[in-house]
Design a protein around this motif. Sequence first.
Motif, short mmCIF file in Angstrom:
data_model
loop_
_atom_site.label_atom_id
_atom_site.label_comp_id
_atom_site.label_asym_id
_atom_site.label_seq_id
_atom_site.Cartn_x
_atom_site.Cartn_y
_atom_site.Cartn_z
N ASN A 59 0.80 -1.23 0.00
CA ASN A 59 0.00 0.00 0.00
C ASN A 59 0.84 1.29 0.00
O ASN A 59 0.30 2.36 0.25
CB ASN A 59 -0.99 0.02 1.18
CG ASN A 59 -1.79 -1.26 1.24
OD1 ASN A 59 -2.27 -1.72 0.20
ND2 ASN A 59 -1.89 -1.87 2.40
N ALA A 60 2.13 1.18 -0.30
CA ALA A 60 2.96 2.39 -0.37
C ALA A 60 2.41 3.33 -1.44
O ALA A 60 2.61 4.55 -1.37
CB ALA A 60 4.42 2.03 -0.66
N ALA A 61 1.72 2.79 -2.44
CA ALA A 61 1.17 3.61 -3.53
C ALA A 61 0.26 4.71 -3.01
O ALA A 61 0.11 5.75 -3.65
CB ALA A 61 0.39 2.74 -4.51
N PHE A 62 -0.35 4.48 -1.86
CA PHE A 62 -1.34 5.45 -1.35
C PHE A 62 -0.71 6.51 -0.46
O PHE A 62 -1.40 7.38 0.07
CB PHE A 62 -2.45 4.70 -0.59
CG PHE A 62 -3.18 3.73 -1.46
CD1 PHE A 62 -4.26 4.15 -2.23
CD2 PHE A 62 -2.77 2.40 -1.56
CE1 PHE A 62 -4.93 3.27 -3.08
CE2 PHE A 62 -3.43 1.51 -2.40
CZ PHE A 62 -4.51 1.95 -3.16
N SER A 63 0.60 6.41 -0.24
CA SER A 63 1.27 7.29 0.70
C SER A 63 1.79 8.53 -0.02
O SER A 63 2.59 8.42 -0.94
CB SER A 63 2.44 6.51 1.33
OG SER A 63 3.00 7.22 2.36
N PRO A 64 1.37 9.74 0.40
CA PRO A 64 1.86 10.93 -0.33
C PRO A 64 3.36 11.15 -0.16
O PRO A 64 4.00 11.70 -1.04
CB PRO A 64 1.05 12.09 0.27
CG PRO A 64 0.44 11.58 1.52
CD PRO A 64 0.40 10.09 1.45
N LEU A 65 3.92 10.73 0.97
CA LEU A 65 5.37 10.86 1.18
C LEU A 65 5.92 9.50 1.59
O LEU A 65 5.26 8.75 2.32
CB LEU A 65 5.67 11.89 2.27
CG LEU A 65 5.17 13.32 2.02
CD1 LEU A 65 5.50 14.21 3.22
CD2 LEU A 65 5.76 13.90 0.74
N LEU A 66 7.14 9.20 1.16
CA LEU A 66 7.72 7.90 1.46
C LEU A 66 8.82 8.01 2.51
O LEU A 66 9.42 9.08 2.65
CB LEU A 66 8.32 7.28 0.19
CG LEU A 66 7.35 6.64 -0.81
CD1 LEU A 66 6.39 5.69 -0.10
CD2 LEU A 66 6.58 7.64 -1.62
N PHE A 67 9.11 6.91 3.15
CA PHE A 67 10.08 6.73 4.22
C PHE A 67 9.44 7.09 5.57
O PHE A 67 8.45 7.81 5.63
CB PHE A 67 11.36 7.58 4.05
CG PHE A 67 12.30 7.05 3.00
CD1 PHE A 67 12.84 5.77 3.10
CD2 PHE A 67 12.67 7.83 1.91
CE1 PHE A 67 13.71 5.28 2.13
CE2 PHE A 67 13.54 7.35 0.95
CZ PHE A 67 14.05 6.08 1.06
N TRP A 68 10.04 6.57 6.62
CA TRP A 68 9.53 6.82 7.97
C TRP A 68 9.46 8.32 8.25
O TRP A 68 8.62 8.79 9.00
CB TRP A 68 10.44 6.16 9.02
CG TRP A 68 10.33 4.67 9.09
CD1 TRP A 68 11.24 3.74 8.63
CD2 TRP A 68 9.26 3.91 9.68
NE1 TRP A 68 10.79 2.47 8.90
CE2 TRP A 68 9.59 2.54 9.54
CE3 TRP A 68 8.05 4.24 10.31
CZ2 TRP A 68 8.77 1.50 10.02
CZ3 TRP A 68 7.24 3.22 10.78
CH2 TRP A 68 7.60 1.88 10.63
N ASP A 69 10.40 9.10 7.63
CA ASP A 69 10.40 10.55 7.87
C ASP A 69 9.87 11.34 6.68
O ASP A 69 9.98 12.56 6.64
CB ASP A 69 11.82 11.02 8.24
CG ASP A 69 12.83 10.72 7.14
OD1 ASP A 69 12.44 10.28 6.04
OD2 ASP A 69 14.05 10.91 7.39
#
Length: 437
Positions: A111-121
């Motif tokens: 589901n990373a596709a739905f994340s506006p920003l990537l990585f824990w930070d």
Amino acid sequence: MGAAAVFVALAGLKPAATIDRQARAQSPDPFAGLKEKFTRPGFVPYPADNAPTPEKIALGRRLFADKALSSVGTIACASCHDPRLAFTDGEVRGKGVTGRSLARHTPSLWNAAFSPLLFWDGRASSLEEQVHFPVEHPDEMGSTLETAAQRLARDESYRGAFLAAFPEDPEVSPHSIAGALAAYERTLVSPPTRFDAWVAGKADALTPSEVRGFRLFAGKGRCISCHVGFDFTDHNFYDIGLPDGDRGRGKEIGLPAADHAFKTPTLRELAWTAPYMHDGSLATLDDVLRHYEEGGLDRPTRSRDLPAKLRLTDDERTDLVAFLETLSSDTPPQPSTEPWVAGGRPVSPPPPQDATVVSQINKTFNPGHVRLKAAQALTVLNDDTRTHNVRIFDAKLNFNSGAQEPRESVTIRFPQPGTYEAFCGIHPSMRLTVEVK
Ligand code: HEC
Ligand code: HEC
């Protein structure tokens, strides 16, 4: 990316409308309102300049498993993001080409596709951009995308695969490698589990204990204030009180108010992804619940969305873990092989409103799309309970409100006509489009 992102239907994902309306009409479902917050999406977002095709996805899948992307040919993306462990590595902190432990725990890619920003930070703002980091990190793959491209271009079968995936621009390049990997990662959409069957109206899909667990999740546990949506994350950043010294989002955006805040992870496929958290410090789901009960380090940045004094009985803990386990597949799921619906269809932004004041209550810009006259300024009012951080990155305007505390308002003047995209640096799910005439 924001407005540029268009959405494509992934066959097999059922839109909200498939909830069994008849069943609901017969006996009112006490969970109906809550279930709506977890309905599955009908679309997977992708940037306008990287539409998925079967050829691109196949190339991305091959690249993901290829150790040739690393300096000495020993590490692939899949070495750390192992499909058999829901794209994690089972380690507290993984190791790459140098054998040195990485600074943070390897997250699942579901589901990373739905994340506006990537990585824990949140330091990467698209899956395409994200690819550079692991390939170029000295301890991860220790190479460069340029070197990887040169190496792959010597392989005839790769040249053919890049031609099929990028017929317009078939050169093996950093750009095409990143595009193919990102297209592949966007197929990692969690498959439905028993929980989805229950949401869709099959009342006996969950046991009474699991339903009690969901009630705790949405009620007393307050988990739902951050873990919401079909992927069980709002994609925002919070300090949940883990005691390590990592400043997370605060260091990344230079904002002490966001210190120790990390991205809310998806709770799908948790059965395969232990240990948990950005530092891999919690070994089991039971440990996770005990962390939320203890409340973690009491510091000014600790999120006020956390339950204040959570006390669970042994039975409640069992129910809550039983519920969390319903979000996992029985065997580690494989990437979706459903054919992509050709063409996609852009999601229309909310209609523009003539307004000069925008509210932020409940982590939402309202209205989310405003139209201003040239001379008008925009006031963004923090009527929420949380600290926000309004940001605009635009060639014509670089705006950063800094920490915007509850009750503070910020006023933004726009230098030129045009369309501006604003977001909150701490809650990047908040998006605002401003049209200036
Ligand atoms: C040596 C182990 C390792 C390798 C190799 C590796 N990763 Fe990662 N990956 C990590 C770690 C650790 C993080 C979290 C780092 C952070 O957030 O600071 C991460 C984070 C990510 C994320 C962000 C997920 C999210 O939800 O924010 C994506 C996407 C990703 N990796 C994709 C890839 C791709 C694609 C490759 C291959 C080009 C790759 N990774 C290679 C360890 C690795
Ligand atoms: C204030 C927002 C917030 C609330 C409320 C919240 N979480 Fe979280 N959750 C997070 C964040 C942020 C992380 C990652 C924190 C980190 O690594 O520093 C996380 C991590 C987790 C993880 C680890 C997942 C992984 O892959 O590492 C689990 C499991 C989890 N939460 C379950 C729950 C449950 C159950 C509740 C309710 C008792 C809850 N959360 C309440 C924000 C929240």
